[in-house]
Design a protein around this motif. Structure first.
Motif, PDB file in Angstrom:
ATOM      1  N   VAL A  52       0.865  -1.316   0.274  1.00 57.43           N
ATOM      2  CA  VAL A  52       0.211  -0.108  -0.277  1.00 57.43           C
ATOM      3  C   VAL A  52       1.391   1.152   0.164  1.00 57.43           C
ATOM      4  O   VAL A  52       0.758   2.375  -0.828  1.00 57.43           O
ATOM      5  CB  VAL A  52      -1.217   0.427   0.905  1.00 57.43           C
ATOM      6  N   THR A  53       2.106   0.471   0.351  1.00 56.42           N
ATOM      7  CA  THR A  53       3.248   1.943   1.012  1.00 56.42           C
ATOM      8  C   THR A  53       3.360   2.743  -0.827  1.00 56.42           C
ATOM      9  O   THR A  53       3.493   3.574  -0.764  1.00 56.42           O
ATOM     10  CB  THR A  53       4.083   2.324   1.566  1.00 56.42           C
ATOM     11  N   ILE A  54       3.675   1.734  -1.269  1.00 58.87           N
ATOM     12  CA  ILE A  54       4.714   1.821  -2.799  1.00 58.87           C
ATOM     13  C   ILE A  54       3.494   2.542  -3.422  1.00 58.87           C
ATOM     14  O   ILE A  54       3.741   3.157  -4.522  1.00 58.87           O
ATOM     15  CB  ILE A  54       5.488   0.006  -2.992  1.00 58.87           C
ATOM     16  N   LEU A  55       2.687   1.430  -3.577  1.00 56.51           N
ATOM     17  CA  LEU A  55       1.243   2.019  -4.463  1.00 56.51           C
ATOM     18  C   LEU A  55       0.865   3.605  -4.079  1.00 56.51           C
ATOM     19  O   LEU A  55       0.867   4.206  -5.323  1.00 56.51           O
ATOM     20  CB  LEU A  55       0.042   0.507  -4.678  1.00 56.51           C
ATOM     21  N   GLY A  56       0.685   3.655  -2.715  1.00 50.41           N
ATOM     22  CA  GLY A  56       0.332   5.098  -2.899  1.00 50.41           C
ATOM     23  C   GLY A  56       1.399   6.426  -3.380  1.00 50.41           C
ATOM     24  O   GLY A  56       1.400   7.659  -3.522  1.00 50.41           O
ATOM     25  N   GLY A  57       2.666   5.806  -2.534  1.00 42.08           N
ATOM     26  CA  GLY A  57       4.012   6.692  -3.178  1.00 42.08           C
ATOM     27  C   GLY A  57       4.126   7.390  -4.785  1.00 42.08           C
ATOM     28  O   GLY A  57       4.646   8.332  -5.009  1.00 42.08           O
TER      29      GLY A  57
END
Length: 110
Positions: A52-57
Motif C-alpha cells: 500500500v505504501t509503494i502504490l500510494g507512493g
C-alpha cells in the motif's frame, strides 16, 4: 521483546506459544504469549503496509512515507500495550492509529 519474555517463562525453541499447563503455572508464560501475538500480528501486516505504501507512493510519496512512519511508530505503542496482558491497554489511542492510517493509504492506492 519476544526473547526477553521467552527466557522469563522458560519456553524453549521451537515452541511458538506457551501451552495451557505453562499458562496455568506462570504469569510470565501469559506475557510471553502476548508478546508473541503482538509480534506475529505485526509480521502479518507488514506485506500489506509495504504494498500500500509503494502504490500510494507513486502518486503521493510524501504522504505515503509519512503514513508508513506513523504506522510503524503506532506498532510500538500497540506492542507495549499488548504485552501488559491487560485487555484494556491493548487498544489505546496511539495504537489505534495504525488502523485508521492503513485505511487512508488503501484509499490513496485505488
Amino acid at each position: 521483546m519476544v526473547n526477553k519474555y521467552r527466557k522469563r517463562a522458560n519456553i524453549s525453541y521451537p515452541q511458538v506459544y506457551a501451552d495451557k499447563t505453562q499458562l496455568e503455572g506462570s504469569k510470565d508464560a501469559h506475557l510471553f504469549n502476548c508478546a508473541q501475538r503482538a509480534h506475529q500480528n505485526t509480521l502479518e501486516y507488514i506485506p500489506i503496509v509495504y504494498v500500500v505504501t509503494i502504490l500510494g507512493g507513486i502518486s503521493f510519496p510524501v504522504f505515503s512515507a509519512s503514513a508508513c512512519t506513523i504506522w510503524t511508530l503506532s506498532r510500538i505503542s500497540y506492542t507495549r500495550g499488548y504485552i501488559t496482558g491487560d485487555p484494556q491497554k491493548v487498544r489505546n489511542l496511539r495504537g489505534s492509529l495504525l488502523d485508521a492510517d492503513m485505511f487512508n493509504d488503501v484509499d490513496l492506492a485505488k
